[in-house]
Design an enzyme around this catalytic site. Structure first.
Site, PDB file in Angstrom:
ATOM      1  NE  ARG A  27      44.338  42.587  42.314  1.00 10.44           N
ATOM      2  CZ  ARG A  27      43.081  42.976  42.122  1.00 10.44           C
ATOM      3  NH1 ARG A  27      42.825  44.195  41.740  1.00 10.44           N
ATOM      4  NH2 ARG A  27      42.121  42.128  42.284  1.00 10.44           N
ATOM      5  NE  ARG A  31      42.580  48.379  37.234  1.00 14.28           N
ATOM      6  CZ  ARG A  31      41.381  48.116  37.740  1.00 14.28           C
ATOM      7  NH1 ARG A  31      40.311  48.363  37.039  1.00 14.28           N
ATOM      8  NH2 ARG A  31      41.263  47.630  38.948  1.00 14.28           N
ATOM      9  NE  ARG A  40      43.519  45.366  31.495  1.00 17.83           N
ATOM     10  CZ  ARG A  40      42.465  45.610  30.729  1.00 17.83           C
ATOM     11  NH1 ARG A  40      42.632  45.892  29.467  1.00 17.83           N
ATOM     12  NH2 ARG A  40      41.261  45.548  31.222  1.00 17.83           N
ATOM     13  CG  ASP A  76      42.073  37.393  38.779  1.00 21.60           C
ATOM     14  OD1 ASP A  76      42.232  38.598  39.029  1.00 21.60           O
ATOM     15  OD2 ASP A  76      41.135  36.712  39.236  1.00 21.60           O
ATOM     16  CE1 TYR A 153      35.106  38.353  43.300  1.00 21.39           C
ATOM     17  CE2 TYR A 153      36.343  36.887  44.734  1.00 21.39           C
ATOM     18  CZ  TYR A 153      36.004  38.158  44.331  1.00 21.39           C
ATOM     19  OH  TYR A 153      36.543  39.249  44.964  1.00 21.39           O
TER      20      TYR A 153
HETATM   21  O1  CP3 Z   1      49.319  41.468  42.938  1.00 28.51           O
HETATM   22  C1  CP3 Z   1      49.608  41.460  41.729  1.00 28.51           C
HETATM   23  O2  CP3 Z   1      50.161  42.399  41.163  1.00 28.51           O
HETATM   24  C2  CP3 Z   1      49.337  40.199  40.927  1.00 28.51           C
HETATM   25  C3  CP3 Z   1      48.132  40.211  40.170  1.00 28.51           C
HETATM   26  C4  CP3 Z   1      46.773  39.953  40.816  1.00 28.51           C
HETATM   27  C5  CP3 Z   1      45.570  40.318  40.163  1.00 28.51           C
HETATM   28  N1  CP3 Z   1      44.529  39.816  40.881  1.00 28.51           N
HETATM   29  C6  CP3 Z   1      45.473  41.060  38.910  1.00 28.51           C
HETATM   30  C7  CP3 Z   1      44.230  41.775  38.583  1.00 28.51           C
HETATM   31  C8  CP3 Z   1      46.429  39.277  41.998  1.00 28.51           C
HETATM   32  C9  CP3 Z   1      47.308  38.734  43.098  1.00 28.51           C
HETATM   33  C10 CP3 Z   1      45.003  39.193  42.011  1.00 28.51           C
HETATM   34  C11 CP3 Z   1      44.235  38.506  43.064  1.00 28.51           C
HETATM   35  C12 CP3 Z   1      42.772  38.625  43.089  1.00 28.51           C
HETATM   36  N2  CP3 Z   1      41.919  38.626  42.025  1.00 28.51           N
HETATM   37  C13 CP3 Z   1      42.002  38.673  44.270  1.00 28.51           C
HETATM   38  C14 CP3 Z   1      42.535  38.599  45.690  1.00 28.51           C
HETATM   39  C15 CP3 Z   1      43.076  39.887  46.144  1.00 28.51           C
HETATM   40  C16 CP3 Z   1      42.047  40.941  46.435  1.00 28.51           C
HETATM   41  O3  CP3 Z   1      42.044  41.943  45.718  1.00 28.51           O
HETATM   42  O4  CP3 Z   1      41.258  40.745  47.362  1.00 28.51           O
HETATM   43  C17 CP3 Z   1      40.650  38.764  43.879  1.00 28.51           C
HETATM   44  C18 CP3 Z   1      39.464  38.861  44.813  1.00 28.51           C
HETATM   45  C19 CP3 Z   1      40.608  38.716  42.457  1.00 28.51           C
HETATM   46  C20 CP3 Z   1      39.409  38.722  41.594  1.00 28.51           C
HETATM   47  C21 CP3 Z   1      39.353  39.945  40.776  1.00 28.51           C
HETATM   48  N3  CP3 Z   1      40.173  40.202  39.705  1.00 28.51           N
HETATM   49  C22 CP3 Z   1      38.487  41.056  40.934  1.00 28.51           C
HETATM   50  C23 CP3 Z   1      37.421  41.184  42.012  1.00 28.51           C
HETATM   51  C24 CP3 Z   1      38.806  41.959  39.931  1.00 28.51           C
HETATM   52  C25 CP3 Z   1      38.102  43.246  39.629  1.00 28.51           C
HETATM   53  C26 CP3 Z   1      38.474  44.321  40.557  1.00 28.51           C
HETATM   54  C27 CP3 Z   1      39.566  45.171  39.959  1.00 28.51           C
HETATM   55  O5  CP3 Z   1      40.490  45.492  40.672  1.00 28.51           O
HETATM   56  O6  CP3 Z   1      39.396  45.531  38.778  1.00 28.51           O
HETATM   57  C28 CP3 Z   1      39.889  41.429  39.194  1.00 28.51           C
HETATM   58  C29 CP3 Z   1      40.586  42.043  38.060  1.00 28.51           C
HETATM   59  C30 CP3 Z   1      42.062  42.219  38.179  1.00 28.51           C
HETATM   60  N4  CP3 Z   1      42.945  41.291  38.674  1.00 28.51           N
HETATM   61  C31 CP3 Z   1      42.803  43.337  37.739  1.00 28.51           C
HETATM   62  C32 CP3 Z   1      44.151  43.069  37.983  1.00 28.51           C
HETATM   63  C33 CP3 Z   1      45.331  43.923  37.654  1.00 28.51           C
HETATM   64  C34 CP3 Z   1      42.206  44.552  37.057  1.00 28.51           C
HETATM   65  C35 CP3 Z   1      41.810  44.181  35.658  1.00 28.51           C
HETATM   66  C36 CP3 Z   1      42.217  45.163  34.598  1.00 28.51           C
HETATM   67  O7  CP3 Z   1      43.417  45.422  34.409  1.00 28.51           O
HETATM   68  O8  CP3 Z   1      41.299  45.618  33.921  1.00 28.51           O
END
Ligand code: CP3
Length: 344
Positions: A27, A31, A40, A76, A153
């Site tokens: 990640r 943020r 964003r 994502d 999910y």
């Molecule tokens: O690593 C990176 O920088 C690449 C981007 C990336 C995102 N999601 C961006 C994201 C990667 C590799 C993921 C993987 C992902 N997405 C996983 C596996 C990794 C982990 O965290 O266990 C999962 C379970 C998801 C599903 C997901 N996406 C969730 C549960 C959420 C909400 C939780 C949160 O952190 O807000 C997201 C949203 C998400 N994916 C964000 C980002 C940057 C936040 C959204 C925002 O900017 O508002």
């Protein structure tokens, strides 16, 4: 002007000799970074994922800002499920939501096998753009979720605490759930193969919820669709399997056909290495909350991590995604302490 090529990460994936341990952060485009939040602010999360120029821009931010040794595409894991026909919403502060979850065998009829070029072409465009812009500066990682984690999910309809819909289905109708997992695996093969064709130099599979299962059920339920993907991608680029909360499954996943095993922080890497043997590189595994401590402590933890990982090929990372409340300075302190090496 040509820039120096940093392929430390790829060499470590293959278990080759490296001058120092490479480091990146799960990640890392996120943020916690004011530069990310500035982009964003003007665009919602899904639009950011679907606009290749913007996705490429935020993918590159941590390369400059933190100096990490690999880039990971901004996207994502849930995007291919949307492409399979399930509406996906990211509600501010709520995480992902599938308003029409898949909970029974009859619901499978609503899923289709997408033409990935048509429905997920923005991901491949972003990868191609990134390979051009990176020009070898650091390798580019593509990724997806494991069928089990993606199903969690899709079946729960979003993030869950007890996963009762998914686990209930697994006891009630294992064949129906197996069909869902296999359908997800088929689309994942097309999606991840196209990522590789578009320039992804390694693929990470996130099994965030693999640890929900005991070893016997993990083998029976989660393994077959995962292996379908791994076998289809074998011989292409290095493959990374990341499992969260899977300390009890290490002996079980040790034989997966991947080059790299990513783990969380609940066991030191030396203990992980004893269980999985010498055949794979390990990726991880600093507790993400450690970056909330003082810089001196972060540096101490980074050196400890290098010592723990020294028994074999190691790619330094956190044990799960960086938390939004982390400061950029602290993330940078971690990266720098790793890149200085054990003595620095
Ligand atoms: O690593 C990176 O920088 C690449 C981007 C990336 C995102 N999601 C961006 C994201 C990667 C590799 C993921 C993987 C992902 N997405 C996983 C596996 C990794 C982990 O965290 O266990 C999962 C379970 C998801 C599903 C997901 N996406 C969730 C549960 C959420 C909400 C939780 C949160 O952190 O807000 C997201 C949203 C998400 N994916 C964000 C980002 C940057 C936040 C959204 C925002 O900017 O508002």
């Amino acid at each position: 002007m040509s820039q120096p090529v940093n392929d430390l990460f790829l060499r470590a994936c293959r278990g080759e000799a490296v001058e120092r341990v490479p480091v990146w952060i799960m990640r890392q485009a996120g943020r916690y970074s004011p530069r990310f939040r500035a982009v964003r602010e003007n665009v919602d999360f899904l639009t950011l994922c679907k606009t290749p120029e913007l996705a490429a821009e935020v993918t590159l931010q941590p390369i400059d800002e933190l100096g990490v040794d690999a880039a990971i595409l901004f996207a994502d894991i849930l995007l291919p499920l949307e492409a399979m026909g399930k509406e996906l919403i990211f509600a501010p502060g709520k995480g992902p939501i599938f308003p029409r979850p898949v909970r029974r065998r009859e619901d499978l009829a609503e899923l289709h096998r997408p033409d990935v070029e048509e429905s997920l072409g923005y991901v491949f465009d972003a990868l191609r753009l990134l390979r051009r812009e990176l020009a070898g500066r650091v390798p580019l990682i593509g990724f997806g979720g494991t069928p089990w984690t993606l199903a969690s999910y899709l079946v729960e309809g979003g993030t869950s605490k007890h996963f009762e819909h998914l686990l209930g289905w697994s006891w009630r109708d294992p064949e129906g759930l197996a069909e869902l997992l296999d359908t997800i695996a088929e689309t994942s093969v097309a999606y991840l193969s196209a990522q590789i064709d578009a320039g992804a130099q390694a693929i990470q599979l996130f099994d965030t919820w693999g640890g929900l299962l005991d070893a016997e059920r993990w083998n029976r339920i989660a393994r077959p669709p995962l292996e379908k993907i791994l076998h289809a991608l074998a011989g292409t680029v290095p493959l990374i399997y990341y499992i969260q909360g899977g300390a009890h499954l290490l002996a079980t996943v040790a034989d997966l056909p991947v080059q790299v095993l990513g783990v969380d922080w609940r066991q030191p890497l030396s203990a992980v290495r004893r269980i999985i043997g010498p055949g794979k590189a390990l990726q991880g595994n600093l507790d993400p909350t450690a970056l909330l401590g003082p810089v001196e402590e972060i540096r101490r933890q980074a050196k400890r991590l290098l010592a723990e990982g020294a028994g074999g090929p190691h790619i330094a990372n956190l044990g799960h995604g960086i938390l939004p409340m982390t400061s950029v300075e602290h993330a940078r302190a971690f990266v720098e302490a790793i890149q200085e090496g054990p003595a620095g």
